[in-house]
Design a protein around this motif. Sequence first.
Motif, mmCIF file in Angstrom:
data_model
loop_
_atom_site.group_PDB
_atom_site.id
_atom_site.type_symbol
_atom_site.label_atom_id
_atom_site.label_comp_id
_atom_site.label_asym_id
_atom_site.label_seq_id
_atom_site.Cartn_x
_atom_site.Cartn_y
_atom_site.Cartn_z
ATOM 1 N N VAL A 1 0.883 -1.168 0.000
ATOM 2 C CA VAL A 1 0.000 0.000 0.000
ATOM 3 C C VAL A 1 0.917 1.213 0.000
ATOM 4 C CG1 VAL A 1 -1.675 1.345 1.328
ATOM 5 C CG2 VAL A 1 -1.955 -1.123 1.113
ATOM 6 N N LEU A 2 0.983 1.896 -1.135
ATOM 7 C CA LEU A 2 2.003 2.915 -1.355
ATOM 8 C C LEU A 2 1.429 4.291 -1.652
ATOM 9 C CD1 LEU A 2 4.268 0.697 -3.652
ATOM 10 C CD2 LEU A 2 4.573 1.120 -1.203
ATOM 11 N N THR A 3 0.118 4.420 -1.582
ATOM 12 C CA THR A 3 -0.541 5.696 -1.850
ATOM 13 C C THR A 3 -1.115 6.256 -0.552
ATOM 14 O OG1 THR A 3 -2.680 4.687 -2.314
ATOM 15 C CG2 THR A 3 -1.141 4.893 -4.157
ATOM 16 N N ASP A 4 -1.601 7.498 -0.626
ATOM 17 C CA ASP A 4 -2.147 8.144 0.573
ATOM 18 C C ASP A 4 -3.618 7.862 0.798
ATOM 19 O OD1 ASP A 4 0.290 9.237 1.209
ATOM 20 O OD2 ASP A 4 -0.108 11.173 0.261
ATOM 21 N N ARG A 5 -4.265 7.218 -0.181
ATOM 22 C CA ARG A 5 -5.671 6.857 -0.017
ATOM 23 C C ARG A 5 -5.886 5.425 -0.488
ATOM 24 N NH1 ARG A 5 -9.117 10.845 1.468
ATOM 25 N NH2 ARG A 5 -10.862 9.459 1.020
ATOM 26 N N VAL A 6 -6.753 4.735 0.249
ATOM 27 C CA VAL A 6 -7.195 3.399 -0.131
ATOM 28 C C VAL A 6 -8.709 3.403 0.028
ATOM 29 C CG1 VAL A 6 -7.048 0.932 0.329
ATOM 30 C CG2 VAL A 6 -5.034 2.371 0.691
ATOM 31 N N SER A 7 -9.406 3.651 -1.062
ATOM 32 C CA SER A 7 -10.861 3.764 -1.024
ATOM 33 C C SER A 7 -11.250 4.848 -0.008
ATOM 34 C CB SER A 7 -11.482 2.402 -0.685
ATOM 35 O OG SER A 7 -12.875 2.449 -0.793
#
Length: 266
Positions: free
Chosen positions: A28-34
């Motif tokens: 998980v490498l982004t600042d948002r997950v759903s």
Amino acid sequence: MCSLGLRFVGHSTVRVELAGHAVLTDPVLTDRVSALTRVTPSATSADRADVDLVLLSHLHGDHVHLPSLRLLSEHVRVVVPRGAGDWLRGKGVRHVDELAPGEELEHGDLRITGVRAEHSGHRWGPRSTRGPQAVAMGHLIEGADRKVYAAGDTDLFPEMADLTGIDVAFLPVWGWGPTLGPGHMDPARAAAAVELIRPRVAVPVHWGTLAVAGLPRVPGRHGKRMRRLLTDPPHEFADAVTGATQVVVTRPGENVRLPGAVPGSS
């Protein structure tokens, strides 16, 4: 002695540098997950640099995160639970291999073994009957006489006692919300897992990284509880662990500082 480099990127994402390879678990490498947002500093390009192997424990969106997988090189080998390979290839991920609990594969000088997990393997959770499904799992990562256990998401199960000779175990101690659903460990159950596995070092993961957007800032007891759950579980876990295992609490985005008692630590 070969060094073992470890970094807790956040949530269930760990970077393992061993035997000349760089491995990421559940990236998980982004600042948002759903609907979830990262509440710690962002993952960096260094977290994904030179990664040549990705291990996916199960299909939930905070473990198989397609936008994060697309940030990696198209040449990365991605290992997904058996039965989900075609689905992942259909999402544009190349170089996909499948693995099931009890199976092994080799990656250069690494050996990867699938380990049972007590957790839903359905993409949309335990109550859905539509969409992709594959058995959830953890992974043993072995090379250069080192053995690392990445549990993925799991509840406690007796066969954890069969995992022997573990140098470092990454164990989930919470999640991203104010409560835990089935198939997870809280700090006390994770400490009980340590009693079964008896690793040299245990590192608590799956905490302090993601939260429902805005929830930690909500006034009153709900926001207060969420703020506490973003910080307290790894320390509660450390307090509950007894015996010879050393607990190394590592914040998301930090390198794991292994004690000198672990051979090859750097």
